[in-house]
Design a protein around this motif. Sequence first.
Motif, PDB file in Angstrom:
ATOM      1  N   GLY A   1      44.324  44.452  42.298  1.00 20.10           N
ATOM      2  CA  GLY A   1      42.994  44.812  42.767  1.00 20.10           C
ATOM      3  C   GLY A   1      41.888  44.431  41.804  1.00 20.10           C
ATOM      4  O   GLY A   1      40.738  44.798  41.995  1.00 20.10           O
ATOM      5  N   ALA A   2      42.226  43.651  40.760  1.00 24.17           N
ATOM      6  CA  ALA A   2      41.207  43.253  39.790  1.00 24.17           C
ATOM      7  C   ALA A   2      40.282  42.188  40.359  1.00 24.17           C
ATOM      8  O   ALA A   2      39.190  41.969  39.845  1.00 24.17           O
ATOM      9  N   GLY A   3      40.715  41.529  41.444  1.00 25.65           N
ATOM     10  CA  GLY A   3      39.869  40.503  42.057  1.00 25.65           C
ATOM     11  C   GLY A   3      40.328  39.085  41.770  1.00 25.65           C
ATOM     12  O   GLY A   3      39.542  38.146  41.867  1.00 25.65           O
ATOM     13  N   LYS A   4      41.605  38.932  41.444  1.00 25.69           N
ATOM     14  CA  LYS A   4      42.104  37.594  41.088  1.00 25.69           C
ATOM     15  C   LYS A   4      42.068  36.642  42.285  1.00 25.69           C
ATOM     16  O   LYS A   4      41.575  35.529  42.185  1.00 25.69           O
ATOM     17  N   THR A   5      42.595  37.123  43.422  1.00 32.41           N
ATOM     18  CA  THR A   5      42.631  36.239  44.589  1.00 32.41           C
ATOM     19  C   THR A   5      41.219  35.930  45.104  1.00 32.41           C
ATOM     20  O   THR A   5      40.926  34.809  45.506  1.00 32.41           O
ATOM     21  N   THR A   6      40.335  36.940  45.044  1.00 30.67           N
ATOM     22  CA  THR A   6      38.938  36.686  45.435  1.00 30.67           C
ATOM     23  C   THR A   6      38.333  35.590  44.573  1.00 30.67           C
ATOM     24  O   THR A   6      37.646  34.694  45.080  1.00 30.67           O
ATOM     25  N   LEU A   7      38.633  35.642  43.269  1.00 30.58           N
ATOM     26  CA  LEU A   7      38.096  34.631  42.366  1.00 30.58           C
ATOM     27  C   LEU A   7      38.633  33.241  42.733  1.00 30.58           C
ATOM     28  O   LEU A   7      37.882  32.248  42.735  1.00 30.58           O
TER      29      LEU A   7
ATOM     30  N   TYR B   1      32.248  45.559  44.387  1.00 37.70           N
ATOM     31  CA  TYR B   1      32.173  44.259  43.739  1.00 37.70           C
ATOM     32  C   TYR B   1      33.576  43.772  43.386  1.00 37.70           C
ATOM     33  O   TYR B   1      34.198  44.284  42.469  1.00 37.70           O
ATOM     34  N   ALA B   2      34.081  42.810  44.163  1.00 36.16           N
ATOM     35  CA  ALA B   2      35.390  42.250  43.855  1.00 36.16           C
ATOM     36  C   ALA B   2      35.268  41.289  42.682  1.00 36.16           C
ATOM     37  O   ALA B   2      36.188  41.125  41.898  1.00 36.16           O
TER      38      ALA B   2
ATOM     39  N   ALA C   1      38.659  44.835  37.104  1.00 35.64           N
ATOM     40  CA  ALA C   1      37.568  45.328  37.960  1.00 35.64           C
ATOM     41  C   ALA C   1      36.477  44.281  38.144  1.00 35.64           C
ATOM     42  O   ALA C   1      35.280  44.568  38.051  1.00 35.64           O
ATOM     43  N   GLY C   2      36.899  43.036  38.397  1.00 37.11           N
ATOM     44  CA  GLY C   2      35.928  41.994  38.712  1.00 37.11           C
ATOM     45  C   GLY C   2      35.240  41.361  37.519  1.00 37.11           C
ATOM     46  O   GLY C   2      34.326  40.563  37.686  1.00 37.11           O
TER      47      GLY C   2
ATOM     48  N   GLY D   1      28.482  33.501  35.939  1.00 40.29           N
ATOM     49  CA  GLY D   1      27.804  34.601  36.642  1.00 40.29           C
ATOM     50  C   GLY D   1      28.225  34.798  38.085  1.00 40.29           C
ATOM     51  O   GLY D   1      27.420  35.200  38.932  1.00 40.29           O
ATOM     52  N   LEU D   2      29.487  34.519  38.377  1.00 38.57           N
ATOM     53  CA  LEU D   2      29.942  34.558  39.766  1.00 38.57           C
ATOM     54  C   LEU D   2      30.062  35.997  40.264  1.00 38.57           C
ATOM     55  O   LEU D   2      30.684  36.840  39.618  1.00 38.57           O
ATOM     56  N   GLU D   3      29.459  36.245  41.419  1.00 38.47           N
ATOM     57  CA  GLU D   3      29.504  37.592  42.013  1.00 38.47           C
ATOM     58  C   GLU D   3      29.874  37.506  43.476  1.00 38.47           C
ATOM     59  O   GLU D   3      29.432  36.618  44.190  1.00 38.47           O
TER      60      GLU D   3
END
Lengths: 308, 254
Positions: free
Chosen positions: B40-46, B18-19, B224-225, B9-11
Amino acid sequence: MKKLVEPLLLAAAVALPFLLAATGNEFYTGMATRVMIFGLAATALNLIVGYGGMVAFGHAAFFGLGAYGVAILMQHGVTSAWIAWPAAVALAALAALGVGLVSLRTRGVYFIMITLAFAQMLYYLVLSLKNYGGDDGLPLANRSTLAPLDLGSDTGFYLVTLAVLAAALFAMKRLAASRFGSALAGIRQNETRMEALGYPVFGLKLACFVIGGAVAGLAGALMANQHGMASPNLLYWTQSGMLLVMVILGGVGHRYGGLIGAVVLLGLEEVLAGVTDHANLGVGLFLLAVVSFAPRGIAGLLPKGSRE
Amino acid sequence: MSELLRVRGLERHFGGIYATAGVDLDVGAGELHALIGPNGAGKTTLIHLISGALAPDAGAVAFDGKPVTDLAMHERAGLGLVRSYQITSVFPHLPALENVRLAVQSRARDWGSSFRFWRPAAADRAMTEEAASLLERVGLAGRGAAPAADLAHGEQRALELAMALATKPRLLLLDEPMAGMGHEESERMADLVASLKGDISMLLVEHDMDIVFRLADRISVLVAGRIVASDAPAAVRDNPEVRRAYLGDEVVPL
């Protein structure tokens, strides 16, 4: 040949007071002692700025607290340097721990401002100590006693100061090459990467800050003895600025940077004060020239092999 | 396969965007798990969230059964949850060997802490030797004396990996290890990653699909996250949702 430079300089420094006495220039012994004390304080600041990569603008506070530590203990009858000097160091280290715990959560300009703010708070705290001289400062009845050594004579005190300075510079060399020193080099260049590698960056920086504060406290203890008093001005922000100027002049991150800066700055002030009322203008111009033409400071102009 | 990393459930949002929008992800012990997804899917943020460089707004990360959501990045690294960087992050003015030696020294569990102020670091020969053998392993033998800043891009990527390996990670988060590399260099890096399989669990973010499908045991697809698929390579390849994300059903003719 290079290996001989340090022992030769040390030998010359040991011989200096005897030469001055023989030629009737004892006055300069006290001045040389003062230069070495400032050199020690600037070296302590260089550990924080040059090795730890933290530009602190309040180092005079720890310097001044060391002086007050000795003066206050003497007012209460503690004259032995064996007790008073370590106490002064502990006082400065404790203050550095408190200041560091808060201010190391910030970076850059904020770190500069918050260390300055803490230093000024300590300055006003000392001013308010009416029982300990208030804004007049607190005189020492005598120099500390360091049995079996004799601190009473200027030459004796000079030699003890020299020994302390030499020991500090040697310790700095060991520290730079140690695991702790390697970790500081990493933090200076890429703090985030050090965290990603698992280093406790905050704790390492704090340790560096506290060591720098403690050594400044030792310099302050010597200063009180040299000056015959602990004065609030020792904690004032202009004093912090002067220590920073010494480090920048001498060479940020160079082991001898602080000492070279102290020798050059105080020497320049002395010489210029003899010829003009505007000595600070000359000092300012000189600083500008060094920063423009020798960005790594005067020590940066030395041959490469001399750098540790 | 037992789970080494468990994300639930990581946000994380930046302003209204919402990354990371409720990510569940498991990486098994010994697994090479690839994370793919469009730009831009949020890989690095993850990766930031799992490594501890960023704090999540919601959700939990557990490593080896222990919750690590509240641990700082260096504490997670100490447990063996270590990342490498997409944009090369080394110590530019230190020699390559010293870069790796510092990474070796970071293992307080093996050597004790770095709060050692007197003994020369060079006296710990084992550290230097280990660093030298790691340099050799990533193909940088003979480059140890060069400052990291003087290395070519591909060499810096290899150095980056050597540093991550020097921490002896249990789970290595590899953020685009082949970024900016030529074909030959990429192949060499792929061989290197393949040679680590089994010893170290890995979460690999990579754009080169050939390499991903060749190396990965499992692939998760982030769009998209959100994770839209998490399966074996063959199953992911045939997944209609993945195809839609990559080929794009939202591409409207102009």
